[in-house]
Write a protein that holds these residues in place. Structure first.
Motif, PDB file in Angstrom:
ATOM      1  N   GLY A 169       2.540  -5.107   4.424  1.00  0.00           N
ATOM      2  CA  GLY A 169       1.177  -5.436   4.809  1.00  0.00           C
ATOM      3  C   GLY A 169       1.132  -6.003   6.205  1.00  0.00           C
ATOM      4  N   THR A 178       6.357  -3.204  -0.917  1.00  0.00           N
ATOM      5  CA  THR A 178       5.020  -3.524  -0.428  1.00  0.00           C
ATOM      6  C   THR A 178       5.116  -4.002   1.009  1.00  0.00           C
ATOM      7  OG1 THR A 178       4.224  -4.155  -2.629  1.00  0.00           O
ATOM      8  CG2 THR A 178       2.987  -4.975  -0.753  1.00  0.00           C
ATOM      9  N   THR A 206      -2.042 -12.270   5.113  1.00  0.00           N
ATOM     10  CA  THR A 206      -2.160 -10.821   5.257  1.00  0.00           C
ATOM     11  C   THR A 206      -3.419 -10.298   4.578  1.00  0.00           C
ATOM     12  OG1 THR A 206       0.244 -10.588   5.374  1.00  0.00           O
ATOM     13  CG2 THR A 206      -1.032  -8.621   4.825  1.00  0.00           C
ATOM     14  N   GLN A 259      -2.546  -3.141   3.408  1.00  0.00           N
ATOM     15  CA  GLN A 259      -1.383  -3.359   2.562  1.00  0.00           C
ATOM     16  C   GLN A 259      -1.184  -2.120   1.693  1.00  0.00           C
ATOM     17  OE1 GLN A 259      -0.329  -7.260   0.921  1.00  0.00           O
ATOM     18  NE2 GLN A 259      -0.466  -6.340  -1.100  1.00  0.00           N
TER      19      GLN A 259
END
Length: 682
Positions: free
Chosen positions: A396, A394, A140, A380
């Motif tokens: 992303g 989180t 990512t 992200q």
């Protein structure tokens, strides 16, 4: 206006240097810290706040453990394995069972510059300040070919380290090293560094046919860096490194798989590898009111030549010469929010262009022209206090596009001419979307738990050795990585560590094979595979002068479905994957303040590598083995004298294996080595 100034500085970096007018300051001595507080992770979090399984080796640890070569990192970090191929032509890296002998599955960045080719992974470790290993897919944020993880290497910052250092090492087997560096400042905000190292050894294994060492080494490297930081918010660093290696190699002996005995190296033609690598990078960033804009530009040139007695016998059957010339350009633009906010984000664009020309000379001449390029966009973001206080979410995503071409020509060779017999010209394109989701609960600055799901991806490409047209290409491989873990500390941070459990569901795994009835290897795709395991790291300081470390990794990596020709390897262990890695080490410092010695530092480490198989059929394996290393350092002001030993118990083990022409060959591990190192700083 600030954005235009940033773009102008990308084209005219001298603009930045001319703008720095800060009064000079007196130089100061560098200070080594054992504990790493800030990580280079792209979100700029502290190491203990990152929701991933990460290990870091500081400058102090590198010195105490006497880690001077890249491959020596193997087993010091949980589930990291670096087998010794026998030359720098290829340096396979395996993390959590993911790796490859032919194309990298683990990413390597040095000072933010990507190293794409396996031939440049075993680089000079001189002047390295810190090594970080991020385990698990990192596509990512980091992109192509990071299925297994990322290794980030950072050299010393001339704004933090000043002075002159000279170091000299001598050891058995003709081991010799000379290195020197100078770190200075033009002002408080502009620093520079130059360094160089020469390295030699006579070789560790004798070729019985020639009566001389097979794996001698001569290597020289030079580095330069200038780093600046202005009051207006500009930060930048420009570096250039060159490394030249001339080595013998491939100390392979015939393996008796019944007894496990490895025969003497015994082939008739001296085999060698020569390599020149030039790497340069320019990194600049500007801090705006609400975000930071960063640019990283990289260039790398590789020029090498391999000459190898590929039948590895006393008969003149197969002597192969291979050359390659590569140029790699990369550019990354990154915009991220300032730290300290509830919602933080990161956006980036990445592009690369790589040219590659190879020539393989045997009974025919094969020429390969292999240009490729790629583009990527990624994002992200992290939301703190998500649903609950101290809980962070989180997410992303990254989109990659890559195009690879290959122009392949075969020439028939005769005494006075060569005639073209085959020409193939083709191209392939690959696209991939790699998402990531992570939940993290931060109890306090030192204690947290997390859960992460990540998509892994490794691009496809062209083989340079093949028997049939359908073997010329191989497809991308994919994975889903599921991980839970945490970090903890106790007793006023005298004990801290981390724990992670992972499961990887793997599809279309790229597996290397010997080409049928020919020299060389190629990649094909397995059906389904998996890897699962655990990682534990502990650091303890039971007394002020005593440090202890323990790391352990366990991996079970197997083929679920894998048919190759008439063979069914389903249920077998994936080759080159140790089931365990272990390191137990420590160091103790005596502050003497005596006439001739200010302090003594003793350090020792026991590293172990678990059972692993060398081929798909699992009929060749290396059992569990351990290596004992130690070092005693005497320090008097600016002078340090080290006495060191590696493989102190003379443990014999198989460091590498391959099969060719129906025979098994293997390389023994390095024998007991010892020596002394003297360093002086001003």
């Amino acid at each position: 206006m600030k954005v235009y100034a940033f773009l102008g500085a990308l084209v005219f970096p001298s603009y930045l240097l001319a703008a720095v007018t800060v009064p000079d300051s007196t130089s100061r001595k560098s200070v080594m810290l054992d504990e790493v507080v800030v990580t280079s992770y792209k979100e700029k979090k502290t190491l203990r706040e990152v929701p991933a399984s990460i290990s870091s080796i500081s400058l102090g640890d590198l010195n105490k453990k006497n880690l001077v070569d890249f491959k020596e990192l193997s087993s010091y970090i949980p589930n990291l394995f670096l087998p010794d191929y026998g030359s720098k032509l290829t340096s396979p890296i395996y993390i959590r069972g993911i790796g490859s002998k032919l194309t990298p599955s683990v990413g390597l960045y040095v000072d933010g510059i990507p190293f794409f080719d396996k031939s440049v992974f075993d680089f000079d470790m001189n002047e390295v300040n810190r090594v970080e290993v991020l385990r698990g897919p990192q596509g990512t944020l980091y992109g192509r070919n990071t299925m297994g993880g990322i290794i980030n290497v950072y050299t010393k910052n001339p704004l933090d380290y000043q002075g002159l250092t000279y170091k000299q090492m001598v050891g058995n087997y003709g081991q010799t090293q000379f290195s020197g560096s100078y770190y200075g400042k033009l002002s408080d905000r502009v620093g520079y560094a130059v360094s160089s190292r020469y390295k030699h050894n006579d070789g560790f294994f004798v070729n019985a046919y020639t009566g001389s060492e097979a794996d001698n080494l001569n290597q020289i490297s030079s580095k330069g860096k200038i780093q600046w930081k202005t009051e207006s918010g500009w930060d930048g660093v420009f570096s250039v490194n060159y490394e030249y290696t001339d080595q013998g190699g491939y100390p392979y002996g015939l393996l008796d798989n019944t007894t496990g005995q490895i025969g003497d190296v015994n082939y008739n033609a001296y085999s060698s590898y020569r390599q020149g690598v030039l790497t340069s990078g320019l990194s600049m960033s500007y801090s705006f009111d609400d975000f930071v804009l960063k640019s990283v530009t990289g260039y790398q040139n590789l020029d090498d030549r391999q000459a190898i007695d590929q039948d590895f016998t006393a008969e003149a059957k197969a002597f192969v010469i291979q050359t390659q010339k590569q140029n790699q350009f990369s550019q990354e633009l990154e915009m991220r929010s300032k730290d300290g906010k509830r919602f933080t984000w990161l956006n980036g664009l990445f592009g690369f262009y790589q040219t590659g020309k190879r020539m393989v000379l045997y009974t025919t001449q094969k020429d390969y022209d292999e240009p490729s390029y790629g583009l990527a966009a990624y994002h992200q973001s992290t939301l703190k206090d998500f649903l609950l206080k101290k809980l962070s979410l989180t997410v992303g995503a990254r989109f990659d596009y890559e195009k690879a071409k290959q122009d392949y020509i075969v020439w028939k060779l005769s005494a006075d001419q060569k005639e073209q017999t085959t020409r193939l010209n083709d191209s392939e394109s690959f696209t991939q979307f790699t998402p990531k989701v992570s939940l993290q609960y931060q109890f306090d600055a030192s204690n947290m738990i997390y859960a992460t799901t990540t998509r892994g991806y490794k691009t496809g490409g062209f083989n340079i050795s093949f028997s049939t047209e359908d073997e010329r290409t191989y497809s991308p491989e994919y994975s889903w990585n599921y991980e839970v873990g945490g970090r903890f500390s106790a007793f006023n941070n005298r004990l801290y560590g981390d724990l992670a459990l992972f499961y990887i569901d793997w599809r279309n795994q790229q597996i290397s094979h010997a080409v049928a009835n020919k020299t060389g290897s190629m990649l094909t795709n397995a059906g389904k595979s998996y890897s699962k395991g655990v990682e534990l790291s502990l650091n303890a300081r039971p007394a002020d002068m005593l440090n202890l470390q323990f790391t352990y990794g366990y991996t079970e990596a197997k083929f679920r479905e894998y048919l190759y020709g008439d063979a069914d390897y389903s249920g077998n262990y994936i080759p080159y994957v140790p089931q365990q890695t272990l390191m137990l080490g420590g160091d103790y410092t005596w502050n003497l303040s005596a006439r001739y010695v200010d302090r003594l530092i003793f350090s020792a480490q026991y590293t172990a590598t678990g059972r692993h198989y060398w081929n798909d059929s699992n009929d060749v394996r290396q059992g569990f083995y351990g290596i004992l290393n130690g070092k005693l350092s005497a320090v008097k002001r600016n002078l340090t004298v080290d006495l060191w030993i590696k493989n102190a118990a003379s443990k014999e083990y198989m460091a590498y294996f391959f099969q060719t022409s129906g025979k098994y060959f293997a390389q023994k591990g390095k024998p007991l080595t010892f020596g002394t190192t003297i360093s002086f700083t001003l």
